[in-house]
Design an enzyme around this catalytic site. Sequence first.
Site, PDB file in Angstrom:
ATOM      1  N   SER A 137       2.330 -12.193   3.363  1.00  0.00           N
ATOM      2  CA  SER A 137       2.790 -11.005   2.633  1.00  0.00           C
ATOM      3  C   SER A 137       4.306 -11.006   2.627  1.00  0.00           C
ATOM      4  O   SER A 137       4.938 -11.452   3.594  1.00  0.00           O
ATOM      5  CB  SER A 137       2.288  -9.731   3.313  1.00  0.00           C
ATOM      6  OG  SER A 137       2.921  -8.581   2.777  1.00  0.00           O
ATOM      7  N   TYR A 153       1.827  -4.895  10.978  1.00  0.00           N
ATOM      8  CA  TYR A 153       1.563  -5.818   9.884  1.00  0.00           C
ATOM      9  C   TYR A 153       2.741  -6.758   9.648  1.00  0.00           C
ATOM     10  O   TYR A 153       2.556  -7.975   9.513  1.00  0.00           O
ATOM     11  CB  TYR A 153       1.257  -5.026   8.612  1.00  0.00           C
ATOM     12  CG  TYR A 153       0.727  -5.850   7.471  1.00  0.00           C
ATOM     13  CD1 TYR A 153      -0.543  -6.412   7.523  1.00  0.00           C
ATOM     14  CD2 TYR A 153       1.490  -6.059   6.325  1.00  0.00           C
ATOM     15  CE1 TYR A 153      -1.040  -7.165   6.476  1.00  0.00           C
ATOM     16  CE2 TYR A 153       0.997  -6.797   5.263  1.00  0.00           C
ATOM     17  CZ  TYR A 153      -0.264  -7.347   5.342  1.00  0.00           C
ATOM     18  OH  TYR A 153      -0.757  -8.106   4.295  1.00  0.00           O
TER      19      TYR A 153
END
Length: 231
Positions: A137, A153
Site C-alpha cells: 500500500s 497498517y
Amino acid sequence: MLSVLVTGANRGLGLEFTRQYLDAGWRVIATCRHPHDAAELRELAKRHEHLAIHAVDVRNFVAIDQLASALAGQPIDVLINNAGVYGDEPGNGFGAIDYDLWQDVFRTNAMAPVKMAESFLPHLERGSRKLIVGITSLMGSMGDNTSGGAIYYRSSKAALNAALKSLSLDLKPRGIGVLILNPGWVLTDMGGPRAPTTAEQSIGGMRRIIDEYTPALSGRLMNFDGRELPW
C-alpha cells in the site's frame, strides 16, 4: 498451463485476481480462511475446473507448511501475497494502542508473505515465471506519509516493503523475482465507497506488470499503473 497461488482470494482484490487469471486460462490455487463462507469463490469453482480452493489462515504458519507439503512437486509460476488486514480504528490509535492487535496486523501483513515465500520456494523454482508478488500500500511509504495515523497498517506495509526488497536481492541468484505492487485506492470493502479505482482496473494494471516482468523491476515499489513510488 501457467499457475498462480493467491492468498485472501475470497473477496476484493484476491477474488478479482482469481477471476481474471481463470479467464486468462491459468490454473489458480486460491486460499482463504473460510472457504465455506466464500460464496463468490465457490461459484467460480463451479465454472472453472482449474480452480483449487484451500482453507488457510496465513497467520497460522503450520497451516502454510501443511499446504506447501500437500502441493509438493507442483510448479507455481506466480505467488501473490494478497491477504491483509487494516486494524486501525477510531479509539485504538496512539495513546490507546492495542499492542496485541498491532502484532496480529504485523503477522498477517508483513510476516506471512515472507513465510509463504519460504514455504513455496521449491514450487516457484519448478515454475517458469518464478515470481513472488507482494500486495502493499502507498500507506507503507514513508516518503508519502504526510497525514500520520494508521500506525498498525502503515508500519506493517513498510515492513513488508523492506522484507520483500531484501528477498529480491537474496533470491536473485536463484532466479526468483520479487514484485512489490501498490493496488491503488480501490473500491473494495477495505477501500470504501469513495475509492476512485475499481478492482477490475487495479488487478488489470497489476497483471500487466506481472506479465511484462523483467528482472529490472525486482525489488522496486510500483503502482498498479506502472509508476515507481517513493519508499
